[in-house]
Design an enzyme around this catalytic site. Structure first.
Site, PDB file in Angstrom:
ATOM      1  N   HIS A 167       0.740  -1.269   0.078  1.00 43.66           N
ATOM      2  CA  HIS A 167       0.017  -0.097  -0.086  1.00 43.66           C
ATOM      3  C   HIS A 167       0.997   1.069   0.068  1.00 43.66           C
ATOM      4  O   HIS A 167       1.811   1.431   0.906  1.00 43.66           O
ATOM      5  CB  HIS A 167      -0.680  -0.079   1.320  1.00 43.66           C
ATOM      6  N   GLU A 227       0.801  -0.430  -5.110  1.00 45.40           N
ATOM      7  CA  GLU A 227      -0.353   0.397  -5.037  1.00 45.40           C
ATOM      8  C   GLU A 227       0.142   1.838  -4.759  1.00 45.40           C
ATOM      9  O   GLU A 227       1.004   2.085  -3.685  1.00 45.40           O
ATOM     10  CB  GLU A 227      -1.430   0.044  -4.137  1.00 45.40           C
ATOM     11  N   ASP A 280      -1.163   6.343  -5.190  1.00 49.89           N
ATOM     12  CA  ASP A 280      -2.272   7.342  -5.615  1.00 49.89           C
ATOM     13  C   ASP A 280      -1.896   8.450  -6.551  1.00 49.89           C
ATOM     14  O   ASP A 280      -0.727   8.854  -6.382  1.00 49.89           O
ATOM     15  CB  ASP A 280      -2.775   8.041  -4.172  1.00 49.89           C
ATOM     16  N   HIS A 321      -1.624  11.350  -2.156  1.00 49.40           N
ATOM     17  CA  HIS A 321      -2.790  10.578  -1.881  1.00 49.40           C
ATOM     18  C   HIS A 321      -3.850  11.875  -1.608  1.00 49.40           C
ATOM     19  O   HIS A 321      -5.106  11.809  -2.066  1.00 49.40           O
ATOM     20  CB  HIS A 321      -2.802  10.039  -0.416  1.00 49.40           C
ATOM     21  N   GLU A 354      -4.055   3.996  -8.162  1.00 52.42           N
ATOM     22  CA  GLU A 354      -5.357   4.188  -8.026  1.00 52.42           C
ATOM     23  C   GLU A 354      -5.531   5.653  -8.409  1.00 52.42           C
ATOM     24  O   GLU A 354      -4.705   6.806  -8.170  1.00 52.42           O
ATOM     25  CB  GLU A 354      -5.659   4.529  -6.212  1.00 52.42           C
TER      26      GLU A 354
HETATM   27  O1  G3P Z   1      -6.464   1.349  -3.082  1.00 50.18           O
HETATM   28  C1  G3P Z   1      -6.940   1.025  -2.105  1.00 50.18           C
HETATM   29  C2  G3P Z   1      -6.588   1.915  -0.872  1.00 50.18           C
HETATM   30  O2  G3P Z   1      -5.434   2.477  -0.973  1.00 50.18           O
HETATM   31  C3  G3P Z   1      -7.721   3.030  -0.719  1.00 50.18           C
HETATM   32  O3  G3P Z   1      -7.906   3.815   0.247  1.00 50.18           O
HETATM   33  O4  G3P Z   1      -7.342   6.068   1.234  1.00 50.18           O
HETATM   34  O5  G3P Z   1      -5.392   4.501   1.359  1.00 50.18           O
HETATM   35  O6  G3P Z   1      -6.255   5.788  -0.899  1.00 50.18           O
HETATM   36  P1  G3P Z   1      -6.472   4.952   0.580  1.00 50.18           P
HETATM   37 CA    CA Z   2      -4.780   4.456  -2.447  1.00 50.09          CA
END
Ligand code: G3P
Ligand code: CA
Length: 259
Positions: free
Chosen positions: A25, A52, A54, A67, A127
């Protein structure tokens, strides 16, 4: 004759799934400053093969990692990240807030992340995290950039978003890039939305996921993934449900080679 094999759902079902089970993440969870190249290096050091991150658009419509809508929490800038040019963003410090050894890490461009992932044979989940009111445009532009960056690569990035408009933009611009719908709950018409957007996956908050929801997602020909599971008891519950992939912060707890 299996006439059902001609349905769009069956077509999705036959697609190969080239992605690893474990996904790091924001690069390396909380072990390094989120959404920086340094975090990806830490994650790769833990043996993670998929990440992953953002992604949103700079003022000059280039893809970079951040993010929040705003810069304050994770950089030494201020205001909306999308109001800054890419050159201005790259001059920021996105690492010092985490710990002194990361001071000077800039918010990376999608191009820098692509270069790192491709060179190290790592898969990426982008994302789409649009700035306010820029969902469709962000989907379009990031998909175009990603298609160019990953051209001729065997494993394309997986584009996900909570914002259906961002996925619509991505589908319009680069329909061949795989998409996944992010959801916080399993209420409403999420299965129909994901099907309409020709998603290959639905990615749900793990606390909302049920065995029935996993089965329903898979019955539509999609993979059922979840975020962000950090406890061993949660992972055991999710595995028992037949989950297809887990996004985690705890790279130090879950060895990716275990699946
Ligand atoms: O992609 C899944 C997760 O990252 C979504 O939540 O707030 O960490 O972007 P967040
Ligand atoms: Ca995310």
């Amino acid at each position: 004759m299996n006439s059902h094999l001609n349905t769009p759902t069956a077509a999705v079902n036959r697609r190969p799934w080239p992605y690893p089970f474990w996904v790091a993440h924001r690069g390396a969870g909380r072990l390094a400053p989120e959404n920086t190249l340094a975090a990806f290096r830490v994650g790769a050091g833990y043996g993670y093969r998929m990440f992953e991150c953002d992604v949103k658009l700079s003022q000059d419509e280039l893809a970079f990692l951040l993010h929040d809508d705003t810069l304050e929490r994770t950089t030494n800038g201020s205001g909306l990240g999308g109001a800054w040019s890419l050159a201005q963003l790259c001059a920021l410090d996105a690492g010092g807030w985490h710990s002194p050894i990361y001071a000077g890490e800039s918010p990376p461009t999608l191009g820098q992340i692509a270069q790192f992932c491709i060179a190290n044979h790592l898969a990426l989940n982008i994302e789409l995290k649009p700035s306010p009111d820029l969902g469709y445009r962000t989907g379009q532009k990031v998909a175009d950039e990603a298609a160019q960056l990953w051209r001729n690569q065997a494993v394309p990035p997986l584009l996900t978003s909570f914002d259906p408009k961002a996925l619509e933009g991505a589908m319009a611009a680069q329909s061949a890039l795989p998409r996944g719908l992010l959801i916080e709950t399993i209420e409403g018409d999420y299965l129909d939305v994901a099907t309409r957007l020709e998603c290959v996956a639905t990615v749900c908050d793990h606390t909302a996921l049920t065995p029935e929801a996993v089965r329903a997602i898979q019955a539509r020909g999609m993979k059922a993934l979840c975020y962000t599971a950090n406890e061993a008891s949660d992972v055991a519950r999710l595995l028992a449900m037949g989950i297809d992939g887990i996004i985690t912060d705890r790279l130090d707890r879950f060895a990716p080679a275990s699946r």
